[in-house]
Design a protein around this motif. Structure first.
Motif, short mmCIF file in Angstrom:
data_model
loop_
_atom_site.label_atom_id
_atom_site.label_comp_id
_atom_site.label_asym_id
_atom_site.label_seq_id
_atom_site.Cartn_x
_atom_site.Cartn_y
_atom_site.Cartn_z
N LEU A 1 0.82 -1.21 0.00
CA LEU A 1 0.00 0.00 0.00
C LEU A 1 0.86 1.26 0.00
CD1 LEU A 1 -2.99 0.84 0.05
CD2 LEU A 1 -2.81 1.01 2.53
N ASN A 2 0.59 2.15 -0.96
CA ASN A 2 1.16 3.49 -1.00
C ASN A 2 2.64 3.56 -1.35
OD1 ASN A 2 -1.38 4.36 -0.41
ND2 ASN A 2 -0.93 5.01 1.68
N PHE A 3 3.10 2.63 -2.19
CA PHE A 3 4.37 2.80 -2.89
C PHE A 3 4.24 2.13 -4.25
CE2 PHE A 3 5.06 -1.25 -0.72
CZ PHE A 3 5.65 -2.04 -1.70
N SER A 4 5.14 2.41 -5.14
CA SER A 4 5.08 1.83 -6.48
C SER A 4 5.57 0.39 -6.44
CB SER A 4 5.91 2.65 -7.47
OG SER A 4 5.81 2.10 -8.76
N GLU A 5 4.67 -0.57 -6.69
CA GLU A 5 5.02 -1.98 -6.69
C GLU A 5 5.80 -2.38 -7.94
OE1 GLU A 5 1.60 -4.60 -5.32
OE2 GLU A 5 0.59 -2.71 -5.85
N PHE A 6 5.68 -1.57 -8.99
CA PHE A 6 6.32 -1.90 -10.27
C PHE A 6 7.25 -0.77 -10.71
CE2 PHE A 6 2.33 -4.19 -10.11
CZ PHE A 6 2.69 -5.46 -10.53
N VAL A 7 8.20 -1.13 -11.55
CA VAL A 7 9.10 -0.17 -12.17
C VAL A 7 9.10 -0.45 -13.67
CG1 VAL A 7 11.47 0.67 -12.37
CG2 VAL A 7 10.57 -0.03 -10.14
N TYR B 1 2.13 6.27 -10.29
CA TYR B 1 3.41 6.89 -10.00
C TYR B 1 4.21 7.14 -11.27
CZ TYR B 1 2.29 4.90 -5.40
OH TYR B 1 1.66 4.57 -4.23
N LYS B 2 5.10 8.14 -11.20
CA LYS B 2 6.07 8.38 -12.27
C LYS B 2 7.36 8.87 -11.63
CE LYS B 2 4.79 13.20 -13.26
NZ LYS B 2 4.37 14.16 -14.31
N ASN B 3 8.41 8.95 -12.45
CA ASN B 3 9.72 9.37 -11.96
C ASN B 3 10.10 8.58 -10.70
OD1 ASN B 3 9.92 11.29 -14.01
ND2 ASN B 3 8.93 12.86 -12.76
N VAL B 4 10.00 7.26 -10.81
CA VAL B 4 10.28 6.37 -9.68
C VAL B 4 11.76 6.00 -9.70
CG1 VAL B 4 9.71 4.19 -8.56
CG2 VAL B 4 7.95 5.44 -9.83
N ILE C 1 18.54 -9.68 5.67
CA ILE C 1 18.02 -8.37 6.04
C ILE C 1 18.25 -7.44 4.85
CG2 ILE C 1 20.19 -7.61 7.11
CD1 ILE C 1 18.42 -6.05 9.15
N ALA C 2 17.30 -6.55 4.60
CA ALA C 2 17.39 -5.70 3.42
C ALA C 2 16.91 -4.29 3.76
CB ALA C 2 16.57 -6.28 2.27
N LEU C 3 17.48 -3.32 3.05
CA LEU C 3 17.09 -1.92 3.16
C LEU C 3 16.67 -1.45 1.78
CD1 LEU C 3 16.98 0.95 4.48
CD2 LEU C 3 19.40 1.18 3.82
N SER C 4 15.50 -0.79 1.70
CA SER C 4 15.00 -0.26 0.43
C SER C 4 14.63 1.21 0.61
CB SER C 4 13.77 -1.03 -0.05
OG SER C 4 14.01 -2.41 -0.12
N ILE C 5 14.99 2.02 -0.38
CA ILE C 5 14.59 3.43 -0.42
C ILE C 5 14.01 3.69 -1.80
CG2 ILE C 5 15.32 5.83 -0.20
CD1 ILE C 5 17.70 4.86 1.45
N GLN C 6 12.81 4.26 -1.83
CA GLN C 6 12.16 4.57 -3.10
C GLN C 6 11.60 5.98 -3.07
OE1 GLN C 6 8.00 3.43 -4.60
NE2 GLN C 6 9.25 1.78 -5.48
N HIS C 7 11.90 6.74 -4.13
CA HIS C 7 11.33 8.08 -4.30
C HIS C 7 10.43 8.08 -5.53
CE1 HIS C 7 11.02 12.45 -4.00
NE2 HIS C 7 11.17 12.48 -5.32
N ALA C 8 9.28 8.73 -5.44
CA ALA C 8 8.34 8.74 -6.57
C ALA C 8 7.47 9.97 -6.54
CB ALA C 8 7.47 7.49 -6.55
N GLU C 9 6.96 10.32 -7.73
CA GLU C 9 5.98 11.38 -7.88
C GLU C 9 4.64 10.74 -8.22
OE1 GLU C 9 5.11 15.24 -10.80
OE2 GLU C 9 7.10 14.28 -10.75
N LEU C 10 3.58 11.16 -7.55
CA LEU C 10 2.26 10.60 -7.80
C LEU C 10 1.57 11.36 -8.92
CD1 LEU C 10 3.07 9.76 -4.85
CD2 LEU C 10 0.63 9.64 -4.37
#
Length: 340
Positions: free
Chosen positions: A148-154, A193-196, A211-220
């Motif tokens: 919920l509330n992040f881009s699941e696809f690229v 989303y765009k510009n992901v 263990i994993a770390l993820s950072i994602q930036h996106a424009e809705l």
């Protein structure tokens, strides 16, 4: 149309199952291509008012992949999803499902450790989003934290680096310059989303612990917002119990008038306890604070898994929830899933 589609999919499944050199779950080889997939049938018996009992084909997905040469290794996943088989008050087959192009990309093996991927792919935000197939996960009800509330696809490109040394993480960098290629219906995925862009760092594996770390930036594109999501997830198997968890925090910017909060946060903790070789007990608790909701949501899942084979699983679970209505309903949920 619905019955013809189901008949065609059933014929494909039966053809693969009856092939002489076919093993359930390993797919079927046709020249350089391997065809495989999974299917899930679900039963929902919600206890909340205005919710109806339903039996439906959640999805039947077909994967195709080929290893042709160093720079040409295509992959695709298509699925037929959300086909009601019976709905209380509406009878059988009340409406048609839908076809989705889940993934389509090519892997170019730049070196033995570096892969360049181009096309539509799953975003590496948490382990659940990357495996996501129902027969491969412990519960039918998916945690809100995992989608919920992040881009699941690229839809774009990524660089995947696997150093094959214990003290260095696997690294994936990705970028989507435009909107998603052939997104799912607006009802199931109302936010676009765009510009992901993002990065994913992972230590270990699901067998030795990871263990994993993820950072994602996106424009809705469907809201006047931009966001940055930070996620940590991990898995560790103690043999008598398997623990998995994912927590996230999102910073949100922009002038969207629906937004009540400038951040979101949440997470879940899940326990899977094997009772026998085939039976397992599952428990999970989750909390989720959503940007538009006055209050947060808490939900809990208690379930039983039964595997007739390693690739065939039956699930029965009971879900409790309180707080904001974010898409998880209380009730009894069951499913049958198979990898083919």
């Amino acid at each position: 149309m619905v019955k013809q589609t189901l008949s065609a999919l059933l014929l494909l499944y039966c053809s693969l199952s009856n092939a002489g050199d076919y093993t359930l779950g390993n797919g079927y080889d046709i020249g350089p291509w391997n065809l495989s997939g999974y299917s899930t049938i679900e039963l929902h018996v919600p206890t909340q008012q205005q919710k109806k009992i339903s039996l439906f084909l959640d999805e039947i997905a077909v994967f195709g992949q080929a290893r042709l040469f160093q720079y040409l290794n295509p992959f695709f996943e298509i699925e037929y999803a959300n086909q009601p088989l019976y709905t209380e008050g509406k009878g059988g087959f009340p409406k048609a499902g839908r076809f989705d192009l889940e993934r389509v990309y090519n892997d170019a093996l730049v070196t033995s450790k570096l892969t360049f991927r181009l096309g539509k792919m799953l975003a590496p935000v948490g382990e659940w989003n990357q495996i996501h197939a129902n027969p491969l996960v412990a519960t039918e009800i998916r945690p809100l934290t995992t989608y919920l509330n992040f881009s699941e696809f690229v839809t774009g490109f990524s660089f995947i680096y696997s150093p094959e040394t214990e003290w260095l993480p696997d690294i994936e960098l990705y970028y989507q310059p435009w909107t998603e290629l052939i997104p799912k219906g607006i009802k199931s995925r109302p936010v676009r989303y765009k510009n992901v862009s993002g990065i994913h760092l992972q230590y270990g594996d699901e067998f030795s612990g990871q263990i994993a770390l993820s950072i994602q930036h996106a424009e809705l594109t469907t809201r006047k917002e931009r966001q940055t999501v930070y996620t940590i997830d991990g898995i560790y198997d103690f043999e008598f119990i398997k623990l998995s968890s994912q927590i996230f925090y999102a910073s949100i910017y922009g002038s969207e008038i629906k937004r009540r909060h400038n951040n979101e946060w949440g997470g879940y903790l899940q326990l899977v306890t094997p009772v026998t070789e085939r039976w397992a007990l599952v428990g999970r608790g989750e909390t989720f604070k959503q940007r538009d909701a006055i209050e947060s949501q808490q939900n809990a899942v208690f379930g039983i898994n039964y595997r007739t084979y390693s690739t065939v699983i039956w699930k029965l679970e009971y879900v409790l929830h309180r707080g904001a209505d974010l898409g998880i309903n209380e009730g009894v949920f069951g499913s049958f899933g198979v990898m083919f």
